[in-house]
Structures are given as structure tokens and as C-alpha cells.
Design a protein around this motif. Structure first.
Motif, PDB file in Angstrom:
ATOM      1  N   ASP A 177      26.186 -14.674 -31.498  1.00  0.00           N
ATOM      2  CA  ASP A 177      26.871 -15.943 -31.281  1.00  0.00           C
ATOM      3  C   ASP A 177      28.060 -15.705 -30.372  1.00  0.00           C
ATOM      4  OD1 ASP A 177      25.384 -17.833 -32.815  1.00  0.00           O
ATOM      5  OD2 ASP A 177      26.168 -16.898 -34.635  1.00  0.00           O
ATOM      6  N   TYR A 179      30.525 -18.032 -30.074  1.00  0.00           N
ATOM      7  CA  TYR A 179      31.714 -18.786 -30.458  1.00  0.00           C
ATOM      8  C   TYR A 179      32.728 -17.857 -31.109  1.00  0.00           C
ATOM      9  CZ  TYR A 179      28.478 -19.728 -34.455  1.00  0.00           C
ATOM     10  OH  TYR A 179      27.550 -19.641 -35.471  1.00  0.00           O
ATOM     11  N   TYR A 181      34.981 -18.295 -33.514  1.00  0.00           N
ATOM     12  CA  TYR A 181      35.470 -18.607 -34.863  1.00  0.00           C
ATOM     13  C   TYR A 181      34.321 -18.365 -35.827  1.00  0.00           C
ATOM     14  CZ  TYR A 181      32.672 -22.637 -33.701  1.00  0.00           C
ATOM     15  OH  TYR A 181      31.618 -23.410 -33.318  1.00  0.00           O
ATOM     16  N   TYR A 182      34.671 -18.356 -37.089  1.00  0.00           N
ATOM     17  CA  TYR A 182      33.636 -18.194 -38.120  1.00  0.00           C
ATOM     18  C   TYR A 182      33.418 -19.534 -38.830  1.00  0.00           C
ATOM     19  CZ  TYR A 182      31.167 -16.012 -42.085  1.00  0.00           C
ATOM     20  OH  TYR A 182      30.238 -15.669 -43.030  1.00  0.00           O
ATOM     21  N   HIS A 192      39.862 -13.541 -38.582  1.00  0.00           N
ATOM     22  CA  HIS A 192      39.104 -13.641 -37.337  1.00  0.00           C
ATOM     23  C   HIS A 192      40.017 -13.724 -36.109  1.00  0.00           C
ATOM     24  CE1 HIS A 192      35.147 -13.948 -39.210  1.00  0.00           C
ATOM     25  NE2 HIS A 192      35.838 -14.403 -40.214  1.00  0.00           N
ATOM     26  N   PRO A 200      29.648  -3.905 -29.953  1.00  0.00           N
ATOM     27  CA  PRO A 200      28.460  -4.517 -30.563  1.00  0.00           C
ATOM     28  C   PRO A 200      27.198  -4.172 -29.769  1.00  0.00           C
ATOM     29  CG  PRO A 200      30.137  -6.173 -30.002  1.00  0.00           C
ATOM     30  CD  PRO A 200      30.534  -4.902 -29.339  1.00  0.00           C
ATOM     31  N   GLY A 257      31.790 -13.830 -30.739  1.00  0.00           N
ATOM     32  CA  GLY A 257      31.383 -13.052 -31.917  1.00  0.00           C
ATOM     33  C   GLY A 257      32.260 -13.254 -33.125  1.00  0.00           C
ATOM     34  N   TYR A 258      32.784 -14.479 -33.321  1.00  0.00           N
ATOM     35  CA  TYR A 258      33.594 -14.893 -34.479  1.00  0.00           C
ATOM     36  C   TYR A 258      35.034 -14.397 -34.419  1.00  0.00           C
ATOM     37  CZ  TYR A 258      28.688 -14.774 -35.838  1.00  0.00           C
ATOM     38  OH  TYR A 258      27.321 -14.863 -35.830  1.00  0.00           O
ATOM     39  N   PHE A 259      35.500 -13.936 -33.245  1.00  0.00           N
ATOM     40  CA  PHE A 259      36.886 -13.480 -33.145  1.00  0.00           C
ATOM     41  C   PHE A 259      37.597 -14.184 -31.982  1.00  0.00           C
ATOM     42  CE2 PHE A 259      35.116 -10.150 -35.757  1.00  0.00           C
ATOM     43  CZ  PHE A 259      36.137  -9.939 -36.675  1.00  0.00           C
ATOM     44  N   LEU A 263      36.996  -9.695 -28.337  1.00  0.00           N
ATOM     45  CA  LEU A 263      35.573  -9.726 -27.973  1.00  0.00           C
ATOM     46  C   LEU A 263      35.407 -10.723 -26.821  1.00  0.00           C
ATOM     47  CD1 LEU A 263      33.553  -9.642 -31.339  1.00  0.00           C
ATOM     48  CD2 LEU A 263      33.205  -8.137 -29.380  1.00  0.00           C
ATOM     49  N   ARG A 273      26.891 -20.338 -27.540  1.00  0.00           N
ATOM     50  CA  ARG A 273      28.260 -20.726 -27.922  1.00  0.00           C
ATOM     51  C   ARG A 273      28.310 -22.168 -28.397  1.00  0.00           C
ATOM     52  NH1 ARG A 273      33.695 -19.468 -27.178  1.00  0.00           N
ATOM     53  NH2 ARG A 273      35.042 -21.151 -26.442  1.00  0.00           N
TER      54      ARG A 273
ATOM     55  N   ARG B  50      29.007   2.101 -32.800  1.00  0.00           N
ATOM     56  CA  ARG B  50      28.507   0.772 -32.477  1.00  0.00           C
ATOM     57  C   ARG B  50      28.506  -0.082 -33.733  1.00  0.00           C
ATOM     58  NH1 ARG B  50      23.596   3.978 -29.943  1.00  0.00           N
ATOM     59  NH2 ARG B  50      24.365   5.267 -31.626  1.00  0.00           N
ATOM     60  N   SER B  51      28.521  -1.391 -33.554  1.00  0.00           N
ATOM     61  CA  SER B  51      28.455  -2.290 -34.699  1.00  0.00           C
ATOM     62  C   SER B  51      27.240  -3.189 -34.545  1.00  0.00           C
ATOM     63  CB  SER B  51      29.736  -3.131 -34.804  1.00  0.00           C
ATOM     64  OG  SER B  51      29.948  -3.870 -33.616  1.00  0.00           O
ATOM     65  N   GLY B  52      26.760  -3.699 -35.680  1.00  0.00           N
ATOM     66  CA  GLY B  52      25.613  -4.594 -35.666  1.00  0.00           C
ATOM     67  C   GLY B  52      24.367  -3.915 -36.201  1.00  0.00           C
ATOM     68  N   MET B  89      28.754 -25.315 -34.135  1.00  0.00           N
ATOM     69  CA  MET B  89      28.079 -24.451 -35.104  1.00  0.00           C
ATOM     70  C   MET B  89      29.141 -23.720 -35.911  1.00  0.00           C
ATOM     71  SD  MET B  89      25.118 -22.961 -32.604  1.00  0.00           S
ATOM     72  CE  MET B  89      26.125 -22.869 -31.113  1.00  0.00           C
ATOM     73  N   ARG B  91      29.653 -20.580 -39.245  1.00  0.00           N
ATOM     74  CA  ARG B  91      29.035 -19.564 -40.104  1.00  0.00           C
ATOM     75  C   ARG B  91      29.573 -19.684 -41.522  1.00  0.00           C
ATOM     76  NH1 ARG B  91      24.446 -16.452 -38.808  1.00  0.00           N
ATOM     77  NH2 ARG B  91      24.194 -16.692 -36.560  1.00  0.00           N
ATOM     78  N   GLN B 138      30.200  -7.391 -40.120  1.00  0.00           N
ATOM     79  CA  GLN B 138      30.363  -7.682 -38.703  1.00  0.00           C
ATOM     80  C   GLN B 138      31.185  -6.622 -37.996  1.00  0.00           C
ATOM     81  OE1 GLN B 138      29.079  -9.970 -36.928  1.00  0.00           O
ATOM     82  NE2 GLN B 138      30.256  -9.777 -35.049  1.00  0.00           N
TER      83      GLN B 138
END
Lengths: 297, 166
Positions: A177, A179, A181-182, A192, A200, A257-259, A263, A273, B50-52, B89, B91, B138
Motif C-alpha cells: 500500500d 498510503y 497512514y494506517y 506511524h 521493504p 507503507g503506513y508511515f 518511506l 494509494r 529486509r522487512s515484509g 482505504m 487498515r 510491518q
């Protein structure tokens, strides 16, 4: 799911660009369709295909793709819609028995979260098309909704196709993702502010914006432009600044990525997004690379 | 730094591997060999920490010859789409984790080992607060969750029992 709730009654290869062994195979199943409603399912699938084919870069990759429609009959029409949900919304209270147990408020908290028994859907898809790469479920309701995961689950609402395309980005291509934010920019989003993670693995977000290392260096709009393209001046919140570049500009925009910070994404906006936007150039390039084997004879 | 996956010598065959995820770890549930092509890696696999989630396939000298990122296959957080088209969107932390992960792994002469990487099972399951679990998953460095030889996959595809894999 029980056998008394319905069953698979047919498989149609609706887009045929070659043998399943050589193409990317998308399998679309239905839930909450009575036998008499199966022609409607065919229409819903056809509408999705029109939107899918029009979405770049799939428009230019169409010869790589097969699409199969799996006709599934349920004994009830539509989806279960509980009267109450954790978000305090009020549903219709509709009780249904459908083959894949589709329901709104699928997690007990969010009304528009339309879920199914995804393992049963995968099993049915792979029984019908063993070479399936991506599985999608259309639920026979005009209410807007959907959910992701290994099965992209969407309603028959015309705008739900956007949910399906976003979820295909996650499942078929491993996109993150974009965007920043979470829970949302409009609510408390503790934890966040700034990403502290290693790089990643997803192809469309990064912590590294050096020109030599950035993942999408070969699609940068101008290698002479400084990176990052934007920085968030206040990491305690989403970055409100407008796009300083053109819509198709590729650089490094902070917030993904929610931050809020730390990122970066390649373009100001993207289908990963915000729904309703096309895939950005970074995602389009990744899709093209992924699909290269499916274009071979 | 990033490493490109070398060509994996596509033979046109792949394994559909279903993995079971539980507090005890990740184990093989089923393996099926199929004649089918796989998507090519869309970007180089980052090196170092790495992450994920992702899986990779390595050759006899340990070079990554294929890899694929997986977007939250355990569904540790779920995505919602608002009440109307155009809504943002969001989460949400999931109350339960998806217990089966399905992946498509190339079967080629060069392929020697298969590994699934992700947040540790402890990270995913032990943290009691769902939101913390989602965030931790995450942000932490990924670790190998399960490693198998491709010979094991071939044997399992021919009817070997998952319990036979060491």
C-alpha cells in the motif's frame, strides 16, 4: 459452506489467449447467485473484464491473460448482512446461505468489509483451473464493498472494480500500500510517524532514495532532479502538500507503507494509494516485467 | 544494495505449495506439481536486512534465482474501503491470522532450495495486542520461516507425506 448451500455448476474460459500452461490465468467465481441469476453473474464478469482490459498496463498486456468464469449456484441470493456491526452501522439483517459464506461486516467491526470463506474459494478455483494465478470472487449484491487477501472479494457495485484492481496489485504482484497512514489521516494514528524498518521487499516503496540505489531508478522522470521529490514537514501527520509535479512524474514522494515519514513512493498518486487512480509508472513497470513470460509463444 | 534474481531456467513447471501457519511455526500442508509459467520477479530483491514477506529459490551455490514478494499473506491486518467509492482505504488489525499461505514455486534444474521469509512467528502470534502485532509485523527484520530442498518439494508432489520433511 455445505453442499446444501449450493455448488459449482460450470466453468467457462471467457478470455482465451492460449493454453493455461502458458498464460496468466485469472479465475473469477460468483457467490450469492441463484441458478436463475447466473446470466447476471456473466454480465458482472463481463463488466469487470471491460474495466480490467482498460486499466493500464493490462490494456497492452492482454495477450498474456486468460480469464475463466466459474459459475456457482447458491440457495440464497446476495450476501449475509448482520443488523449490527462493531462500527455501529445498521445492516439489513438479511440472512443468507451462500456457497462461499459471503458476509458484510466480515470481521465483526467494519460494515463494508465483504468477506468469504477464502480457502473454499481457492479450492474451488484450483479444482476448476489448476493453473490459476489469481482468484477473484464477485458477490451478488449492489452494495459497495470488498476485501483482500489471497482472494480478491468484491461486490457487484460498479465501483467495486477499483477494489478488485487494487487487490490484484497486492496478490498478483506483491505491491505494498502506498498510503501513509494506517487508520487514517483523520484520526489518531499512533506509531506511524516515522518508519524505522529495513528496506521493504515490495517493489513500489522504499526507504532508500539515493539515485544509485532507488528501486525504480530506471523510470525516474529526471535523473538530474534531487531526491526525495517531497518531504513531509510534520511527521506527526499526513503530508498535506499538493503535488508539485505532473501526475505521471516519477521521483520519490515521502509517505507510504503506513508511515508519514521515512518511506517513499514513486509517484504522488497511484491505485495502490487511492482507488480511482491508475497504477503509477513504478507499478506499471513491475507488472510488465512480471508478465513478460506470459507473452512468449 | 539489491541483487537481481538470476534466470531460473524456466521449464514451464511449478509447484503449488500450501503452507500451514500456527504458533508452532510454518510447515508444508500440500505440494502439487503443475505445468504452468510463473510471473517473473518484478524488481531486484534487496540485500541485507529486509522487512515484509517473500519467498525465494536458490541454486546450488546459494544464489537467489527466483523471488516473489507476498503482501501480508497471514492477513495480520485487513484493508477496508469506506462506505462510498472514493473514500480512503484504511487498515485494521485482524483478530485472527490466516492459517494457510499458498505460493507458486518454479521447478527447474537449477533450483535447489525454497525459503519463505517474514516476521517471526513469535512476532505474529505472541504479542497480545492486535495493533502491536500488526505494527511489529510491518517493521521488523524478516527471518526465514521455513526452508525446504526442492527435492523435498518434488517428493511431496509425488505423494510423500509432509511429515517426512526434516
Amino acid at each position: 459452506m455445505t453442499s446444501g448451500d449450493g455448488g459449482v455448476v460450470g466453468v467457462q474460459k471467457v478470455i482465451d489467449n492460449g493454453p493455461a500452461s502458458k498464460r496468466f490465468n485469472l479465475v473469477i467465481l460468483g457467490d450469492g447467485y441463484l441458478r436463475s441469476e447466473l446470466p447476471g453473474f456473466a454480465v458482472h464478469v463481463a463488466k469487470f473484464i471491460d474495466a480490467f482490459k482498460a486499466a493500464a498496463p493490462f490494456d497492452s498486456l492482454w495477450p498474456a491473460i486468460n480469464i475463466y468464469r466459474v459459475d456457482v449456484v447458491s440457495i440464497d441470493s446476495g450476501a449475509l448482512d448482520p443488523l449490527t456491526c462493531g462500527d455501529q452501522s445498521v445492516g439489513s439483517g438479511k440472512q443468507t446461505r451462500t456457497y462461499f459464506d459471503s458476509t458484510f461486516c466480515g470481521d465483526g467491526q467494519i460494515r463494508r468489509l465483504l468477506t468469504c470463506n477464502s480457502q473454499d474459494v481457492l479450492n474451488a478455483a484450483q479444482a476448476a483451473v489448476p493453473e490459476a494465478h489469481m482468484t477473484m470472487l464477485i458477490v451478488n449484491t449492489e452494495e459497495y464493498g470488498g476485501s483482500g487477501g489471497q482472494v480478491a472479494t468484491v461486490s457487484a457495485h460498479p465501483s467495486s472494480v477499483e477494489i478488485a484492481l487494487h487487490e490484484i496489485g497486492h496478490t498478483a504482484f506483491g505491491f505494498a500500500d502506498e498510503y501513509e497512514y494506517y487508520a487514517g489521516c483523520d484520526r489518531a494514528d499512533a506509531g506511524h510517524d516515522r518508519a524505522g524498518q529495513p528496506e521493504p521487499v515490495e517493489p513500489n516503496i522504499t526507504v532508500d532514495t539515493t539515485l544509485e540505489q532507488i528501486k525504480w531508478k530506471d523510470v525516474l522522470s529526471n535523473k538530474l532532479d534531487p531526491l526525495p521529490t517531497t518531504s513531509n514537514p510534520d511527521c506527526s501527520q499526513c503530508d498535506p502538500q499538493p503535488n508539485p509535479k505532473s501526475d505521471d512524474y516519477v521521483g520519490a514522494f515521502e509517505g507510504a507503507g503506513y508511515f508519514h515519514c521515512g518511506l517513499y513512493r514513486g509517484s504522488y498518486n497511484c491505485r495502490m494509494r487511492q482507488l480511482g487512480h491508475p497504477f503509477c509508472m513504478v507499478c506499471q513497470q513491475a507488472i510488465r516485467r512480471s508478465f513478460a513470460p506470459f507473452l512468449l509463444p | 544494495m539489491a541483487s537481481s534474481s538470476a534466470g531460473y531456467g524456466d521449464t514451464g513447471f511449478a509447484f503449488r505449495v500450501n503452507l500451514s501457519v500456527s504458533d508452532a511455526g510454518v510447515s508444508v500442508k500440500s505440494v502439487r506439481r503443475l505445468e504452468m509459467r510463473l510471473p517473473a520477479p518484478s524488481a531486484p530483491l534487496p540485500t541485507g536486512f529486509r522487512s515484509g514477506f517473500w519467498f525465494d529459490v536458490r541454486d546450488s551455490v546459494g544464489r537467489v534465482i527466483y523471488h516473489f514478494p507476498l503482501s501480508f499473506p497471514t492477513q495480520q491486518h485487513i484493508e477496508s474501503f469506506g462506505d462510498r467509492p472514493g473514500d480512503p482505504m484504511r487498515r485494521h488489525a485482524a483478530q485472527t491470522l490466516q492459517s494457510t499461505i499458498g505460493v507458486l514455486v518454479p521447478d527447474s534444474a537449477q533450483a535447489q532450495s525454497f525459503s519463505l521469509h517474514g516476521p517471526s512467528v513469535q512476532t505474529l502470534s505472541v504479542l497480545s495486542v492486535a495493533g502491536d502485532r500488526a505494527l511489529a509485523a510491518q517493521t521488523q527484520s524478516s527471518v526465514p520461516l521455513v526452508q525446504l530442498s526442492v527435492d523435498d518439494l518434488r517428493r511431496l508432489a509425488q505423494g510423500g507425506l509432509p511429515g517426512d520433511v526434516s
